[in-house]
Design a protein around this motif. Structure first.
Motif, mmCIF file in Angstrom:
data_model
loop_
_atom_site.group_PDB
_atom_site.id
_atom_site.type_symbol
_atom_site.label_atom_id
_atom_site.label_comp_id
_atom_site.label_asym_id
_atom_site.label_seq_id
_atom_site.Cartn_x
_atom_site.Cartn_y
_atom_site.Cartn_z
ATOM 1 N N ASN A 129 0.096 38.493 18.759
ATOM 2 C CA ASN A 129 0.800 37.232 18.531
ATOM 3 C C ASN A 129 -0.240 36.131 18.359
ATOM 4 O O ASN A 129 -0.519 35.371 19.281
ATOM 5 N N ARG A 130 -0.814 36.060 17.196
ATOM 6 C CA ARG A 130 -1.869 35.086 16.941
ATOM 7 C C ARG A 130 -1.320 33.661 16.852
ATOM 8 O O ARG A 130 -2.005 32.710 17.156
ATOM 9 N N GLY A 131 -0.088 33.507 16.417
ATOM 10 C CA GLY A 131 0.517 32.178 16.286
ATOM 11 C C GLY A 131 0.572 31.442 17.611
ATOM 12 O O GLY A 131 0.267 30.251 17.680
ATOM 13 N N ALA A 135 -1.302 28.000 18.592
ATOM 14 C CA ALA A 135 -0.533 26.827 19.022
ATOM 15 C C ALA A 135 -1.056 26.283 20.352
ATOM 16 O O ALA A 135 -1.223 25.063 20.512
#
Length: 158
Positions: A129-131, A135
């Protein structure tokens, strides 16, 4: 003392995986997991969640201190020299409240991430989950810039 579970005979463990297998898992967006690996992943994500909660508590606490710091400085100044008028930038409260809000958002993101990762583990898949990482990094960088600007703009008044 409970004994550690042993991996099933046909499952790969970190010690037995070759470098090429590790590279293949790192480059693919999806990797299948054995039951042993699922258990390991469940425990790891729980530790990660608790680390996020500790971090959130620290950010909230620091925000509280920053919000109250301006009040403390004014009171200290009045006690040391009641005749002196103290100027206030009025930024410590909004910055502190912003940090407390960010800490609250972090714990909500941690719970959401924990839930999503548990779902993927139950399906036997792991996806990065790079997002979320980007963030949170952007949020911390923004708060850092705000604190630096605040410190530079108020340093001449000290």
């Amino acid at each position: 003392m409970p004994s550690q579970p042993t991996p099933p005979p046909n499952s790969a463990t970190p010690e037995s995986s070759s470098a090429s297998e590790k590279d293949a898992v790192a480059t693919t967006a999806k990797a299948k997991l054995s039951e042993y690996q699922k258990a390991t992943e469940f425990l790891a994500i729980e530790r990660t969640f608790l680390a996020w909660v500790r971090t959130s508590i620290a950010v909230i606490s620091l925000g509280f201190v920053i919000a109250k710091f301006g009040v403390w400085l004014r009171e200290l100044s009045r006690r040391l020299d009641p005749q002196q008028q103290t100027e206030s930038t009025g930024l410590s409260r909004p910055m502190g409240v912003g940090m407390m809000a960010f800490g609250g958002v972090l714990v909500i993101l941690a719970a959401w991430h924990f839930h999503k990762v548990n779902q993927t583990i139950e399906l036997g898949e792991v996806r990065p989950n790079r997002g979320l990482v980007l963030a949170v990094t952007a949020g911390v960088a923004l708060l850092t810039i705000l604190v630096i600007v605040y410190m530079l703009s108020t340093s001449h008044k000290l």
